[in-house]
Design an enzyme around this catalytic site. Structure first.
Site, PDB file in Angstrom:
ATOM      1  N   LYS A  87       0.852  -1.191   0.000  1.00 57.44           N
ATOM      2  CA  LYS A  87       0.000   0.000   0.000  1.00 57.44           C
ATOM      3  C   LYS A  87       0.888   1.243   0.000  1.00 57.44           C
ATOM      4  O   LYS A  87       1.755   1.397   0.871  1.00 57.44           O
ATOM      5  CB  LYS A  87      -0.881  -0.035   1.252  1.00 57.44           C
ATOM      6  CG  LYS A  87      -2.204   0.662   1.115  1.00 57.44           C
ATOM      7  CD  LYS A  87      -3.056   0.331   2.334  1.00 57.44           C
ATOM      8  CE  LYS A  87      -4.335   1.111   2.335  1.00 57.44           C
ATOM      9  NZ  LYS A  87      -5.021   0.996   3.627  1.00 57.44           N
TER      10      LYS A  87
HETATM   11  C1  E4P Z   1      -8.222   1.397   3.983  1.00 53.32           C
HETATM   12  O1  E4P Z   1      -7.571   1.057   3.054  1.00 53.32           O
HETATM   13  C2  E4P Z   1      -8.198   2.768   4.533  1.00 53.32           C
HETATM   14  O2  E4P Z   1      -6.973   3.007   5.112  1.00 53.32           O
HETATM   15  C3  E4P Z   1      -9.330   2.930   5.511  1.00 53.32           C
HETATM   16  O3  E4P Z   1     -10.518   2.451   4.898  1.00 53.32           O
HETATM   17  C4  E4P Z   1      -9.495   4.324   6.042  1.00 53.32           C
HETATM   18  O4  E4P Z   1     -10.681   4.361   6.794  1.00 53.32           O
HETATM   19  P1  E4P Z   1     -11.037   5.552   7.804  1.00 53.32           P
HETATM   20  O5  E4P Z   1     -11.293   6.790   7.036  1.00 53.32           O
HETATM   21  O6  E4P Z   1     -12.261   5.046   8.530  1.00 53.32           O
HETATM   22  O7  E4P Z   1      -9.845   5.694   8.730  1.00 53.32           O
END
Ligand code: E4P
Length: 218
Positions: A87
């Site tokens: 990522k």
């Molecule tokens: C996933 O890949 C993201 O990091 C995550 O969905 C972020 O979610 P949030 O906005 O609830 O922290």
């Protein structure tokens, strides 16, 4: 539509896997911190533990913000397990890193995406997944789901293979609207996945079926 669970909590990942509908996991440094996972060795072990629970892709995020650091980290993460997807944030160095990973057979999830232009760059660099954060957009008076639709249309029009992974999902209607927009994947908290089961008519109907059965069968 693939379902990923958006957590680093092993109990929740096991519960979602046991449902039989889980296609993968996304994590981020905040989610890892929430579980108290710290130190490089523990973090890497945790990613492997997650991979050993689920069958699908597991996103593991780099911490570096410079190109060389991202490449080093991404290679180390990808070497942990074949299910790992690296990522990478949508910054200038991140785009260069995604291009490198794409050219070298390492799958990526381009994260922190909040605009169509960012999604265009991610796809051109060869990202496997692009993660628009719809909940955080909604928090800022911008329709996150609408962005999902625009990115899906753009990728289809130009034939990009990057999959649209709707992230920052907060509730069941986000999931349903992402389905309507044609998102490839939704990464969700466990509550939102389980929330899809809820309907009062199901509860009322089941209670009646069981009561009627009991009336004649004792
Ligand atoms: C996933 O890949 C993201 O990091 C995550 O969905 C972020 O979610 P949030 O906005 O609830 O922290």
């Amino acid at each position: 539509m693939k379902f990923f669970i958006d957590t680093a909590n092993l109990a929740q990942i096991k519960e979602a896997q046991a449902l039989g509908v889980l296609d993968g996991v996304t994590t981020n440094p905040s989610l890892m911190a929430k579980e108290g996972i710290k130190g490089e060795a523990n973090i890497k072990k945790h990613y492997v533990d997650i991979c050993n629970i689920v069958d699908g892709d597991v996103s593991a995020e780099v911490i570096s913000t410079d190109y060389e650091g991202m490449i080093r980290e991404g290679k180390e993460l990808a070497a942990l397990h074949p299910q790992i997807v690296v990522k990478v944030p949508i910054i200038k160095e991140g785009i260069k890193a995604i291009k490198y990973f794409s050219d070298n057979g390492i799958r990526t999830n381009c994260t922190l995406v909040f605009s169509q232009g960012q999604a265009l760059l991610a796809a051109k660099a060869g990202a496997t997944y692009v993660s628009p954060f719809i909940g955080r957009l909604d928090d800022n008076s911008t329709d996150g789901v609408e962005l999902i639709g625009k990115i899906v249309d753009m990728y289809h029009f130009y034939g990009f293979e990057t999959q649209v992974l709707a992230a920052s999902i907060r509730h069941t209607m986000h999931i349903i609207r992402c389905v309507e927009m044609g998102a490839d994947v939704a990464t969700c908290p466990l509550d939102a996945i389980l929330g899809l089961l809820n309907h009062p008519l199901t509860d009322i109907g089941l209670a009646k079926f069981l009561a009627d059965y009991k009336k004649v069968n004792g």
